[in-house]
Design a protein around this motif. Structure first.
Motif, PDB file in Angstrom:
ATOM      1  N   LEU A   1       0.828  -1.211   0.000  1.00  0.00           N
ATOM      2  CA  LEU A   1       0.000   0.000   0.000  1.00  0.00           C
ATOM      3  C   LEU A   1       0.856   1.253   0.000  1.00  0.00           C
ATOM      4  CD1 LEU A   1      -2.790  -1.055   2.537  1.00  0.00           C
ATOM      5  CD2 LEU A   1      -2.925  -0.966   0.037  1.00  0.00           C
ATOM      6  N   ALA A   2       2.001   1.188   0.643  1.00  0.00           N
ATOM      7  CA  ALA A   2       2.880   2.356   0.702  1.00  0.00           C
ATOM      8  C   ALA A   2       3.439   2.691  -0.668  1.00  0.00           C
ATOM      9  CB  ALA A   2       4.013   2.093   1.695  1.00  0.00           C
ATOM     10  N   ASN A   3       3.681   1.682  -1.486  1.00  0.00           N
ATOM     11  CA  ASN A   3       4.234   1.896  -2.826  1.00  0.00           C
ATOM     12  C   ASN A   3       3.170   2.065  -3.897  1.00  0.00           C
ATOM     13  OD1 ASN A   3       6.905   1.643  -1.879  1.00  0.00           O
ATOM     14  ND2 ASN A   3       6.785  -0.597  -1.991  1.00  0.00           N
ATOM     15  N   PHE A   4       1.901   1.988  -3.489  1.00  0.00           N
ATOM     16  CA  PHE A   4       0.792   2.089  -4.453  1.00  0.00           C
ATOM     17  C   PHE A   4       0.595   3.537  -4.883  1.00  0.00           C
ATOM     18  CE2 PHE A   4      -3.604   1.976  -5.926  1.00  0.00           C
ATOM     19  CZ  PHE A   4      -3.588   0.806  -6.676  1.00  0.00           C
ATOM     20  N   ARG A   5       0.549   3.765  -6.213  1.00  0.00           N
ATOM     21  CA  ARG A   5       0.404   5.116  -6.765  1.00  0.00           C
ATOM     22  C   ARG A   5      -0.941   5.261  -7.465  1.00  0.00           C
ATOM     23  NH1 ARG A   5       4.853   5.278 -11.030  1.00  0.00           N
ATOM     24  NH2 ARG A   5       3.753   3.326 -11.470  1.00  0.00           N
ATOM     25  N   LEU A   6      -1.333   6.494  -7.706  1.00  0.00           N
ATOM     26  CA  LEU A   6      -2.555   6.759  -8.454  1.00  0.00           C
ATOM     27  C   LEU A   6      -2.445   6.232  -9.880  1.00  0.00           C
ATOM     28  CD1 LEU A   6      -3.516  10.370  -7.296  1.00  0.00           C
ATOM     29  CD2 LEU A   6      -4.628   8.213  -6.708  1.00  0.00           C
ATOM     30  N   LEU A   7      -1.219   6.262 -10.430  1.00  0.00           N
ATOM     31  CA  LEU A   7      -1.010   5.731 -11.774  1.00  0.00           C
ATOM     32  C   LEU A   7      -1.263   4.225 -11.818  1.00  0.00           C
ATOM     33  CD1 LEU A   7       2.135   7.679 -13.065  1.00  0.00           C
ATOM     34  CD2 LEU A   7      -0.232   7.869 -13.849  1.00  0.00           C
ATOM     35  N   ASP A   8      -0.938   3.537 -10.719  1.00  0.00           N
ATOM     36  CA  ASP A   8      -1.221   2.101 -10.652  1.00  0.00           C
ATOM     37  C   ASP A   8      -2.719   1.851 -10.691  1.00  0.00           C
ATOM     38  OD1 ASP A   8       1.491   1.535 -10.423  1.00  0.00           O
ATOM     39  OD2 ASP A   8       1.444   1.761  -8.248  1.00  0.00           O
ATOM     40  N   LEU A   9      -3.481   2.690 -10.009  1.00  0.00           N
ATOM     41  CA  LEU A   9      -4.937   2.569 -10.025  1.00  0.00           C
ATOM     42  C   LEU A   9      -5.486   2.809 -11.429  1.00  0.00           C
ATOM     43  CD1 LEU A   9      -7.488   2.148  -8.334  1.00  0.00           C
ATOM     44  CD2 LEU A   9      -7.545   4.625  -7.947  1.00  0.00           C
ATOM     45  N   LEU A  10      -4.918   3.809 -12.111  1.00  0.00           N
ATOM     46  CA  LEU A  10      -5.320   4.087 -13.485  1.00  0.00           C
ATOM     47  C   LEU A  10      -4.981   2.920 -14.399  1.00  0.00           C
ATOM     48  CD1 LEU A  10      -6.366   6.053 -15.670  1.00  0.00           C
ATOM     49  CD2 LEU A  10      -4.035   6.954 -15.842  1.00  0.00           C
ATOM     50  N   ASP A  11      -3.797   2.342 -14.186  1.00  0.00           N
ATOM     51  CA  ASP A  11      -3.351   1.196 -14.977  1.00  0.00           C
ATOM     52  C   ASP A  11      -4.310   0.019 -14.811  1.00  0.00           C
ATOM     53  OD1 ASP A  11      -1.787  -0.439 -16.555  1.00  0.00           O
ATOM     54  OD2 ASP A  11      -0.441  -0.992 -14.925  1.00  0.00           O
ATOM     55  N   ILE A  12      -4.690  -0.275 -13.577  1.00  0.00           N
ATOM     56  CA  ILE A  12      -5.611  -1.374 -13.304  1.00  0.00           C
ATOM     57  C   ILE A  12      -6.971  -1.097 -13.924  1.00  0.00           C
ATOM     58  CG2 ILE A  12      -6.853  -2.601 -11.468  1.00  0.00           C
ATOM     59  CD1 ILE A  12      -4.384  -2.111  -9.686  1.00  0.00           C
ATOM     60  N   GLY A  13      -7.421   0.143 -13.810  1.00  0.00           N
ATOM     61  CA  GLY A  13      -8.721   0.510 -14.377  1.00  0.00           C
ATOM     62  C   GLY A  13      -8.767   0.341 -15.886  1.00  0.00           C
TER      63      GLY A  13
END
Length: 261
Positions: A5-17
């Motif tokens: 969770l500490a290394n999780f970025r908003l870009l990762d969320l966009l990538d998954i989406g």
């Protein structure tokens, strides 16, 4: 878990989406088609490959390894029709381009009236309605016309005494543009043997393009609508109007939503 969770970025969320959206669109594209069965077959092959690795079945593992090493090429060959149809959705060509809402309704009403009248007389008909993908390949086989969509003209074209009654009548951007067009027949072996040439031609075209095809049976007078290789049969005037409205009026709905907002 906290480190993740500490290394999780908003870009990762966009990538998954984005990946989830692509998978969702692929599922919608192949839903109800033979592609689902093919994907299940590939999944079985993959499971057998894993089992051969675990069970040390060297010969089987070697064969499957060579097969899976070319999996991208295999997928392109197997799903070429579905890939073509998906890529064609990129280009937009609205059916009702340039028409007012009242003109849109009038066109649909004329189509329904013509099909119902032809069905009552048991006159076979095949109407291809262009949506987002162009019909250039289909238009090369027909006779060019340019006329308003009216029930009288449509019925006259499909009378057996008409020289252009064979083949399909094409509707583009709210106008009749081509008659006597020959469509590619579907090669799907699962199609009911009770469906005739018109229905097979309608299915064959919609397996390749996103067009909507209306079929009036010469034997029974029943009306069917074919889209994306699937067929909806035995439609009366009310049901036909609803189906065509749902398939051909997305622009109207979007415009209404914008006005309310």
């Amino acid at each position: 878990m906290p480190d993740i969770l500490a290394n999780f970025r908003l870009l990762d969320l966009l990538d998954i989406g984005i990946v989830a959206f692509i998978i969702y669109r692929i599922i919608l594209l192949i839903k109800g088609t033979r592609a689902v069965q093919m994907l299940l077959g590939l999944a079985v092959i993959l499971l057998v490959y894993v089992a051969s690795r675990v069970g040390e079945l060297h010969t089987l593992n070697w064969i499957l390894s060579n097969f899976l090493s070319s999996i991208i090429l295999v997928i392109v060959v197997i799903f070429q029709s579905d890939i073509r149809r998906a890529l064609m959705h990129v280009g937009r060509n609205p059916f009702f381009a340039g028409l007012s809402f009242s003109e849109e309704s009038a066109v649909l009403d004329e189509l329904v009236q013509a099909c119902v009248a032809l069905g009552q007389k048991k006159i076979g008909a095949l109407l291809v309605i262009e949506r987002e993908t162009g019909l250039k390949d289909v238009l090369e086989t027909g006779t060019a016309i340019d006329a308003r969509v009216t029930s009288e003209i449509i019925q006259a074209i499909f009378l057996t005494s008409s020289p252009i009654h064979d083949g399909a009548l094409v509707v583009q951007q709210g106008r009749l543009t081509q008659a006597g067009c020959f469509l590619p027949l579907s090669q799907n072996l699962d199609i009911s043997k009770y469906l005739g040439t018109r229905h097979r031609a309608a299915i064959g075209l919609t397996e390749l393009l996103d067009a909507v095809v209306i079929v009036v049976s010469e034997e029974t007078g029943k009306i069917s609508v074919v889209v994306n290789g699937g067929i909806t049969r035995d439609l009366d005037a009310t049901d036909l109007r609803k189906v065509l409205g749902r398939l051909l009026e997305p622009r109207r709905k979007k415009t209404k939503q914008k006005r309310k907002g």
